[in-house]
Enzyme design. Structure first.
Site, PDB file in Angstrom:
ATOM      1  N   LYS A  56       0.842  -1.209   0.000  1.00 25.74           N
ATOM      2  CA  LYS A  56       0.000   0.000   0.000  1.00 25.74           C
ATOM      3  C   LYS A  56       0.873   1.253   0.000  1.00 25.74           C
ATOM      4  O   LYS A  56       0.630   2.198  -0.752  1.00 25.74           O
ATOM      5  CB  LYS A  56      -0.939  -0.008   1.219  1.00 25.74           C
ATOM      6  CG  LYS A  56      -2.065  -1.029   1.111  1.00 25.74           C
ATOM      7  CD  LYS A  56      -2.865  -1.195   2.403  1.00 25.74           C
ATOM      8  CE  LYS A  56      -3.913  -2.300   2.238  1.00 25.74           C
ATOM      9  NZ  LYS A  56      -4.707  -2.544   3.456  1.00 25.74           N
ATOM     10  N   GLN A 114      -4.510  -1.473   9.752  1.00 23.46           N
ATOM     11  CA  GLN A 114      -4.482  -2.791   9.123  1.00 23.46           C
ATOM     12  C   GLN A 114      -5.048  -3.853  10.070  1.00 23.46           C
ATOM     13  O   GLN A 114      -4.697  -3.892  11.261  1.00 23.46           O
ATOM     14  CB  GLN A 114      -3.052  -3.134   8.693  1.00 23.46           C
ATOM     15  CG  GLN A 114      -2.918  -4.403   7.869  1.00 23.46           C
ATOM     16  CD  GLN A 114      -3.590  -4.338   6.498  1.00 23.46           C
ATOM     17  OE1 GLN A 114      -3.791  -3.262   5.932  1.00 23.46           O
ATOM     18  NE2 GLN A 114      -3.968  -5.477   5.969  1.00 23.46           N
ATOM     19  N   ASP A 146     -10.950   3.123   4.402  1.00 22.46           N
ATOM     20  CA  ASP A 146     -11.298   1.703   4.313  1.00 22.46           C
ATOM     21  C   ASP A 146     -12.819   1.522   4.260  1.00 22.46           C
ATOM     22  O   ASP A 146     -13.297   0.432   3.942  1.00 22.46           O
ATOM     23  CB  ASP A 146     -10.769   0.951   5.550  1.00 22.46           C
ATOM     24  CG  ASP A 146      -9.518   0.137   5.264  1.00 22.46           C
ATOM     25  OD1 ASP A 146      -9.323  -0.264   4.101  1.00 22.46           O
ATOM     26  OD2 ASP A 146      -8.754  -0.106   6.225  1.00 22.46           O
TER      27      ASP A 146
HETATM   28  N1  GUN Z   1      -6.983  -6.750   6.295  1.00 25.40           N
HETATM   29  C1  GUN Z   1      -7.386  -7.468   5.214  1.00 25.40           C
HETATM   30  N2  GUN Z   1      -7.953  -6.660   4.304  1.00 25.40           N
HETATM   31  C2  GUN Z   1      -7.906  -5.400   4.802  1.00 25.40           C
HETATM   32  C3  GUN Z   1      -8.354  -4.144   4.324  1.00 25.40           C
HETATM   33  O1  GUN Z   1      -8.920  -3.993   3.227  1.00 25.40           O
HETATM   34  N3  GUN Z   1      -8.107  -3.088   5.145  1.00 25.40           N
HETATM   35  C4  GUN Z   1      -7.513  -3.206   6.350  1.00 25.40           C
HETATM   36  N4  GUN Z   1      -7.350  -2.112   7.086  1.00 25.40           N
HETATM   37  N5  GUN Z   1      -7.111  -4.368   6.827  1.00 25.40           N
HETATM   38  C5  GUN Z   1      -7.309  -5.459   6.062  1.00 25.40           C
END
Ligand code: GUN
Length: 294
Positions: free
Chosen positions: A52, A96, A119
């Site tokens: 990311k 995350q 998110d």
């Molecule tokens: N863990 C797995 N997928 C995601 C996501 O799309 N966002 C976040 N913050 N954590 C995750």
């Protein structure tokens, strides 16, 4: 059969975003700034967050990675979130998941200011999504919609079967596919671990969206001819012969299912790269909204 090439489409989207950033710079405007909070040292999470942050650089965004130890308390994390909410330089941020077990995930997600919640996990944003209001759509479901849209996959009147009811993928996907418009106007069945006759339900699906996390769960004999297959599973299977000690596989027995499908996403290279592209898109949107508020 058409492969829904998430790698290619995500690169197209990143190029579009990079062009927007260039325009912002040319106008002397601030570029989008995404922050990511990573608590602990889960291998998969480290990989995702690293990816990311690298993608931010590639499109010209600013990014900040905040790493906190596995022993971080809920209060410490909530304090960090408050700092990020108040930091005017940051347009959006993510925490995350998964979080270490001493931390209440729901409490944390509710602490993120909805305007910075790129998110789309805050109840305010999730509610807006369910009510067809403009909001941040969670990146993985948003990426699936974008793939469907760019390939012109027909969804109207189709029977979509979603496998898995997670808050991140299955639940939002089931809402989005049933909304008015395109992609949408689909008749949705949300299946999960307590569903009876799941194979019979899957056999009736025009579109299968699998977010289960069970390698090769979906076999060719389970799906209808010409079904659309979206594989959201990403499982690391231990394998000593691989350099990393594992290989990545999806929920779908790809080699066999692809012979029956009209459209199918590969793993890797399908939904995964789309998730990151859509997070960037949400961050661009967060920047535009932030600018119009200030
Ligand atoms: N863990 C797995 N997928 C995601 C996501 O799309 N966002 C976040 N913050 N954590 C995750």
């Amino acid at each position: 059969m058409t492969v829904l090439d998430g790698k290619k489409v995500s690169n197209d989207i990143k190029a579009e975003i990079a062009a927007e950033v260039e325009k912002m710079k040319a106008n002397g405007e601030k570029v989008p700034h995404l922050a990511a909070v990573l608590v602990g040292n889960d291998g998969a999470s480290l990989t995702y967050v690293g990816s990311k942050v690298r993608s931010c650089k590639r499109v010209g965004f600013e990014s900040t990675l905040i790493q906190m130890p596995n022993t971080t308390s809920e209060l410490e994390l909530l304090k960090k979130i408050e700092e990020l909410n108040e930091n005017d330089d940051i347009d959006g941020f993510i925490v995350q998941l998964p979080l270490p077990k001493q931390i209440d995930t729901q409490k944390v997600l509710m602490a993120v200011h909805p305007d910075k919640d790129v998110d789309g996990f805050h109840p305010t944003n999730f509610g807006k999504m369910a009510l067809d209001m403009s909001t941040f759509i969670p990146a993985t479901p948003f990426g699936i919609l974008e793939l469907i849209e760019r390939y012109g996959v027909e969804t109207q009147g189709k029977h979509t079967v979603v496998i898995g009811r997670s808050h991140i993928v299955g639940r939002p996907m089931s809402i989005l596919m049933g909304r008015k418009g395109f992609p949408g106007n689909s008749t949705v069945t949300l299946t999960h671990s307590r569903t009876k006759n799941i194979t019979q339900i899957i056999s009736q699906a025009d579109i299968v969206i699998s977010a289960l996390g069970k390698p090769k769960f979906l076999k060719a004999e389970m799906v209808k001819d010409d079904a659309v297959i979206i594989d959201v599973g990403i499982t690391r299977v231990p394998d000593e012969t691989k350099e990393k000690g594992y290989y990545i596989t999806g929920d779908v027995d790809y080699e066999n299912v692809k012979k029956k499908a009209s459209y199918i996403t590969p793993v890797p290279g399908g939904v995964g790269p789309m998730t990151i592209a859509m997070l960037l898109k949400n961050t661009l949107l967060a920047r535009e909204r932030h600018r119009s508020r200030s």
